[in-house]
Enzyme design. Sequence first.
Site, PDB file in Angstrom:
ATOM      1  CB  CYS A  64       1.567   0.421   1.911  1.00  0.00           C
ATOM      2  SG  CYS A  64       2.891   0.773   3.102  1.00  0.00           S
TER       3      CYS A  64
ATOM      4  CD  GLU B 256       4.791  -0.950   0.236  1.00  0.00           C
ATOM      5  OE1 GLU B 256       5.633  -1.295   1.102  1.00  0.00           O
ATOM      6  OE2 GLU B 256       3.810  -1.654  -0.078  1.00  0.00           O
TER       7      GLU B 256
ATOM      8  CB  CYS C 153       5.845  -5.058   5.744  1.00  0.00           C
ATOM      9  SG  CYS C 153       4.606  -5.198   4.440  1.00  0.00           S
TER      10      CYS C 153
ATOM     11  N   GLY D  54       1.591   2.315   5.581  1.00  0.00           N
ATOM     12  CA  GLY D  54       1.185   3.528   4.887  1.00  0.00           C
ATOM     13  C   GLY D  54      -0.255   3.911   5.192  1.00  0.00           C
TER      14      GLY D  54
ATOM     15  CG  HIS E 131       4.829   5.995   6.141  1.00  0.00           C
ATOM     16  ND1 HIS E 131       4.429   5.176   5.107  1.00  0.00           N
ATOM     17  CD2 HIS E 131       5.173   5.179   7.171  1.00  0.00           C
ATOM     18  CE1 HIS E 131       4.512   3.913   5.499  1.00  0.00           C
ATOM     19  NE2 HIS E 131       4.965   3.896   6.744  1.00  0.00           N
TER      20      HIS E 131
END
Length: 277
Positions: free
Chosen positions: A221, A212, A71, A224, A163
Amino acid sequence: MQFAKWHGLGNDFVIVNGMKEVVGDYHKQALAVCDRNFGIGADGLVVLLPSEIADFKMRIFNSDGSEADMCGNATRCVARYLYENQLTDKTVITLDTLAGIITPELIFENGRLVTVKVDMGEPKLKRGAIPLAGDPQEQAINIPFLVEGETYHITSLSMGNPHCIIFVDDIRTVNLPVIGPKIETHILFPKKTNVEFLQIVDRHTIRMRVWERGAGITKACGTGASAALVASVLNGYTDRQATVKLDGGDLFIEWASNNHIYKSGPAVEVFRGKYLL
């Protein structure tokens, strides 16, 4: 259990020093701690542990109890947490994650911390590495994708986690609470996926909203945003540096000549406390 509450652009985390505190069942604790009515409230629980291959080990558990590989926003928060709590005097820190070694750097100007820059590593583009069903050696750039009778064109890649990026003309028209979970759990993604909708503002600016994996809609994110720049470059929409504008604020992303993605943004402590187990 002593904890600290941090956020990166509204993507919030409960950070626990697992080298001092007894957390117990990580999955169960994540569900309890992250509950916004009966717990502290967060998108994830982050536990810091010793590592034999890096300065520290970082384990991340989503609000649904599942464990995340990586993350980006949590990484920035952890770097500043470690430094400001005098657990390290390094400004470049290595973190052992399920996605490999991640290296955040604290950037100071005139003695003041101005941003946290994270080397997010190299994007993985082949289906087998994402993972995405199909030929494991193929890439998935602007391919048709059928969900609930509607065809989207997606670009899929991994930033240590999967993703699925979809470009739209007007991001305000996206019904994210409805379409997000349907794509996240689609059979083509064997380990589920994060879902990002992007609106290109110009060659240096991207507007993004995210669903998410394991957490639902979040304000930001980091992985992301990194995937968003990669997808935008691969589709010819932006240059290799861009500001990604999220619901919680802005991240600056660079796809450097060494093929690594660098992400810069804030990390903020909100409060500290004792969670009564």
